[in-house]
Design an enzyme around this catalytic site. Sequence first.
Site, PDB file in Angstrom:
ATOM      1  N   TYR A 105      12.895  -3.478   3.134  1.00 56.27           N
ATOM      2  CA  TYR A 105      13.037  -3.836   4.537  1.00 56.27           C
ATOM      3  C   TYR A 105      13.926  -5.083   4.657  1.00 56.27           C
ATOM      4  CZ  TYR A 105       9.468  -0.281   4.926  1.00 56.27           C
ATOM      5  OH  TYR A 105       8.796   0.907   4.838  1.00 56.27           O
TER       6      TYR A 105
ATOM      7  N   ARG B 252       4.613 -10.958   1.205  1.00 57.57           N
ATOM      8  CA  ARG B 252       4.692  -9.802   0.301  1.00 57.57           C
ATOM      9  C   ARG B 252       6.114  -9.686  -0.222  1.00 57.57           C
ATOM     10  NH1 ARG B 252       1.863  -4.012   0.663  1.00 57.57           N
ATOM     11  NH2 ARG B 252       0.329  -5.313  -0.394  1.00 57.57           N
TER      12      ARG B 252
END
Length: 356
Positions: free
Chosen positions: A182, A230
Amino acid sequence: MPHLFEPLRIRSVALSHRILVSPMCQYSCRDGMAQDWHLVHLGSRAVGRAAAVLAEATAVTADGRISPADLGLWNDRQIEPLHRIFSFIEQQGAVPGIQLAHAGRKASTSEPWKGGKPLSPQSGGWTPIFAPSAIAFAEGYQVPHALGEAEIATIVEAFAAAARRAEVAGAKLVELHAAHGYLLQSFLSPLSNQRTDRYGGTFANRIRLMCEVVMAVRKVWPEKYPLFLRLSCTDWTAGGWTIDDSVALAQVLAGLGVDLIDCSSGGNVAGARIPLAPGYQVPFAERIRREAGILTGAVGLITEPQQADAIIRNGQADVVFLARQFLRDPYWPLIAARALGHDISWPSQYERAKLK
């Protein structure tokens, strides 16, 4: 050494033990708003006595969604449904959290059960999608628009604005999503970031956006609450992001106010060969914890109580994040406690079913 059911305090937030619900996309929203599905899905894991329950990857902009059915926090209307859910989670003794994300060049795709394929605007998707460079994720994906510096600044502010809304909604923990290909991770990797300005090229330039997002969020996210991140610790591909890079980044982030690195991997390179096996990502958490001096979380094919306990006892990570195992068994902490000889409180409504 600590064990799986030993409490952990991070800033002012007390985790009753070390088992956390990993953010898991549900692809079940309308206009970015949580539904009853999310109340039941997240609430049941809190009833099952998870120490913290993190809501799924939550888009900070409408065009930063993975799919049209993603959760969002890009406007104030999306706060109230989350407030209801977070209040219930907290009533069960769990810490409510949320993961903030921007899908980048993997945006505008269908739900997994509809194929997970790129969507055209005529099919309910959108254009443009955004990335550090005009490189499509894979064949059949849109070629993304390479962000200009003014557009980058707008996205940084969108992360901060979403963090403000998360606090109003009642979250006590925020995680930034810099994994799985992402937007934030795509800036980190030289395979997806081929810029020649101050956001590309050198390691310092490629981590610049990540650092700017962390600083912007930390300015508005209360000092008393933890900030997790993350990270895909490797691209699993030659010439890409590596665990050495991850250690170096973690050292920087620790000084910017990140409290814990949630250690995942992959997702940025289509077709990367990932050696899936129980605990295959645990060594990343262990090394970052040891060399960067920051708390870490282990995630990925952690399914057995003894396995999870050993990760904590051996100093490989400070917490474990469970995803699919929590889908199979929302009450996994209760069962794990019994298997490991610990006594944790069951919901009063369920006491009659408690195993002796």
